[in-house]
Enzyme design. Structure first.
Site, PDB file in Angstrom:
ATOM      1  N   GLU A  39       0.879  -1.168   0.000  1.00  0.00           N
ATOM      2  CA  GLU A  39       0.000   0.000   0.000  1.00  0.00           C
ATOM      3  C   GLU A  39       0.919   1.220   0.000  1.00  0.00           C
ATOM      4  O   GLU A  39       1.796   1.322   0.861  1.00  0.00           O
ATOM      5  CB  GLU A  39      -0.878  -0.007   1.253  1.00  0.00           C
ATOM      6  CG  GLU A  39      -1.853   1.141   1.253  1.00  0.00           C
ATOM      7  CD  GLU A  39      -2.705   1.220   2.523  1.00  0.00           C
ATOM      8  OE1 GLU A  39      -2.617   0.327   3.374  1.00  0.00           O
ATOM      9  OE2 GLU A  39      -3.446   2.220   2.625  1.00  0.00           O
ATOM     10  N   ARG A 268       5.430 -12.552   9.924  1.00  0.00           N
ATOM     11  CA  ARG A 268       6.099 -11.305   9.552  1.00  0.00           C
ATOM     12  C   ARG A 268       7.456 -11.208  10.240  1.00  0.00           C
ATOM     13  O   ARG A 268       7.708 -11.888  11.236  1.00  0.00           O
ATOM     14  CB  ARG A 268       5.220 -10.109   9.915  1.00  0.00           C
ATOM     15  CG  ARG A 268       4.895 -10.034  11.401  1.00  0.00           C
ATOM     16  CD  ARG A 268       3.851  -8.968  11.723  1.00  0.00           C
ATOM     17  NE  ARG A 268       4.396  -7.639  11.610  1.00  0.00           N
ATOM     18  CZ  ARG A 268       3.986  -6.750  10.703  1.00  0.00           C
ATOM     19  NH1 ARG A 268       3.042  -7.045   9.840  1.00  0.00           N
ATOM     20  NH2 ARG A 268       4.512  -5.555  10.667  1.00  0.00           N
ATOM     21  N   LYS A 278       4.524   1.154   8.901  1.00  0.00           N
ATOM     22  CA  LYS A 278       4.643   2.436   8.209  1.00  0.00           C
ATOM     23  C   LYS A 278       4.002   3.551   9.013  1.00  0.00           C
ATOM     24  O   LYS A 278       4.493   4.676   9.037  1.00  0.00           O
ATOM     25  CB  LYS A 278       3.991   2.332   6.823  1.00  0.00           C
ATOM     26  CG  LYS A 278       4.853   1.579   5.829  1.00  0.00           C
ATOM     27  CD  LYS A 278       4.157   1.444   4.490  1.00  0.00           C
ATOM     28  CE  LYS A 278       3.332   0.190   4.456  1.00  0.00           C
ATOM     29  NZ  LYS A 278       2.461   0.023   3.337  1.00  0.00           N
TER      30      LYS A 278
END
Ligand code: ATP
Ligand code: MG
Length: 567
Positions: A39, A268, A278
């Site tokens: 994204e 992750r 982010k």
């Protein structure tokens, strides 16, 4: 695991590669198509590098391809700057999507058509409930949700409202389109998830054309299907979304699972002493505690690049940590280990002094300069030697001298003899102090017979120091870095504190006027060197002619592990 040790996974084998191989062997997949779907709401970080290496790596290994797809479905948070940075960072890591660059926004029209299909099939409806009511009626983990009073709207009314949503007739938040699945499902993601919401905003690519935007869940799997993705690899937090992923594809694409993309989740990457989101990294940028997304303390790809990391070292790190199904936290020392190993082979050695102490060789002729041959890289004979000027006044590291040394201190002290790297043996005979008692310079003698660094009489010294000739030194700014946060798990913020309270105020130390050898005068931004005995450094883009700036990538040894143990 002992600090500094590295968990080595058998390279090239993990459960995802096993699945891919089995699918190919059984003919369930004809080829391999993966994708990396960021994204564009921030810069990529080292966690994304793990996903990039995995997706592009698998495609490469199995002769398939990997797409770069921007998941650009939320125009309020997304920017062109991020899109550009993401492309640059993926390329820099060494991966190539060829002509396969896509955007979820490329599919807005198709996604919209699919949404109408669902409405016509009685599997989606427009819900007028307020966001608050929707939230309350969704239920909880232990209680089922309640059906919306708008759930049984007829197809025609739903179509009409949905088209008017698209036309921009309603304000943000007035209505949503929801899938009609099961408000009592044990999986909250299946409780009539939102497929479209109204958003009057300007999109970087589609401008103001759209007044409604698909949710992540609606856009993602369908984009995978449009691109014929075979293996849609994502992180564990999407495991609970997989039933919805499959439900949508089953209803819109194919009832046959072998004809649909398959979602596979992995753990992750988490690293200690930093954050990997982010949103949180943006907070650091916005609050100005770091200089920007490319601050060398940031775990972003652009920050690591500016810190001096090589793409090879990051790929090596990703290969070493491997891919698993269970979350864990990786020690920052492992990342540092990878870059140290890589730079050890490729970085030329040079001499620089961070905290200078002046040394006058009282028996060295005034005005004499010798050009000494110094080895560029002991790990690589082909790197050859260079000339380094030597003269009567030199700088050594302040730490390398002690007037009153403890027993195990083998470096310079009054009366002891040490070697200056590739130069001479020297011995200190006088310590000169200022009025405050601070040592300002040392008077030493050198032994002319030891030129090159060895004594013909076989005399031994216990230390070799780096040095820079004072008259020839170039002055540089040197930045030393420490962990970004002062706690191991900064995401766990104690009551009454904020993330920023855990920022490490000592994470940057700037040293000015550091004497470095003259061969560095023309060093270009991005050049990587080893300052002998001090670590690996990179020339920062802030450098200008005559005003060099070096960033320390990593020290030569893992001193952090020892410090951390003592605490
Ligand atoms: P962030 O929370 O940092 O914004 P994200 O998951 O929202 O991360 P995306 O841009 O949606 O970021 O991620 C693109 C891809 O990278 C996704 O497939 C995601 O699963 C993967 N990814 C994100 N963070 C990590 C991580 N820490 N380790 C491995 N893969 C990750
Ligand atoms: Mg995200």
């Amino acid at each position: 695991m002992a600090s500094g040790d590295v968990a080595v996974t058998e390279v090239g084998r993990d459960f995802i590669r096993d699945i891919v191989k089995a699918d190919l062997d059984a003919g369930r997949a004809k080829g391999v198509v993966t994708r990396f779907p960021p994204e564009p709401n921030g810069y990529l970080h080292i966690g994304h590098a793990k996903s990039i290496c995995l997706n592009f790596g698998i495609a490469e290994e199995f002769g398939g391809r990997c797409h770069l797809r921007f998941d650009d479905t939320n125009p309020t948070r997304e920017e062109q700057e991020y899109i550009d940075a993401i492309e640059r960072d993926v390329r820099w890591l060494g991966f190539d999507w060829g002509k396969h660059l896509y955007h979820a926004s490329d599919y807005f029209e198709q996604l919209y058509a699919w949404a109408e299909d669902l409405i016509r099939a009685g599997k989606a409806y427009v819900d007028d409930q307020s966001p608050h009511d929707m939230r309350v009626n969704r239920g909880t983990l232990t209680e089922p949700g309640k059906n919306s009073p708008f759930r049984d709207r007829g197809v025609d009314e739903n179509l009409d409202l949905f088209r008017r949503m698209r036309a921009g007739e309603f304000p943000n938040g007035a209505r949503v389109l929801r899938a009609k699945i099961d408000m009592a499902s044990g999986n909250i993601n299946l409780r009539d998830p939102v497929l479209y919401r109204i958003l009057h905003a300007t999109h970087p690519r589609t401008g103001t054309e759209w007044k409604i935007y698909p949710s992540y869940d609606f856009a993602h799997g369908q984009s995978d299907a449009i691109e014929h993705i075979t293996h849609s690899i994502c992180t564990l937090e999407f495991e609970d979304h997989r039933p919805l992923y499959d439900w949508l594809l089953e209803n819109l694409v194919s009832a046959d699972p072998d004809k649909r993309p398959q979602q596979i989740e992995f753990a992750r990457l988490n690293l200690n002493y930093t954050v990997m989101s982010k949103r949180k990294l943006l907070q650091l940028v916005q609050q100005g505690v770091v200089e920007g997304w490319d601050d060398p303390r940031m775990p972003t790809i652009t920050g690591l690049r500016r810190r001096g990391y090589t793409p090879e070292s990051i790929r090596d790190f990703c290969a070493r940590i491997g891919v698993a199904k269970k979350e864990n936290v990786i020690d920052m020392a492992q990342l540092e280990h990878s870059v140290r190993e890589d730079l050890n082979v490729r970085a030329p050695r040079v001499m620089a002094v961070l905290r200078p102490l002046k040394v006058v060789l009282t028996n060295y002729p005034e005005g004499q300069v010798e050009q000494l041959d110094v080895i560029n890289n002991p790990e690589n004979a082909a790197a050859g030697t260079r000339k380094v000027p030597f003269s009567r006044v030199l700088y050594i590291e302040r730490d390398d001298f002690m007037e009153d040394p403890p027993k195990k201190f083998f470096r310079l002290s009054p009366g002891t003899e040490v070697r200056l790297r590739c130069a001479y043996f020297i011995k200190c005979h006088e310590v000169v102090k200022d009025a405050q008692g601070e040592i300002v310079e040392l008077h030493c003698t050198y032994d002319p017979a030891t030129r090159g660094g060895d004594s013909p009489d076989g005399r031994r010294v216990k230390a070799t120091l780096h040095w820079v000739s004072a008259d020839h030194a170039v002055r540089a700014v040197v930045r030393l870095y420490d962990r970004l946060f002062s706690v191991e798990d900064p995401e766990r913020v104690p009551e009454g504190k904020t993330l920023l309270d855990q920022f490490n105020p000592g994470s940057l130390e700037t040293l000015r006027d550091c004497p470095v050898e003259p061969s560095l005068d023309a060093a270009q931004p991005g050049a990587r060197v080893q300052f002998e005995r001090l670590g690996y450094f990179v020339v920062d883009p802030d450098s200008a002619a005559g005003a060099l700036v070096f960033n320390r990538t990593v020290s030569l040894r893992d001193s952090w592990a020892k410090i951390a143990q003592k605490r």
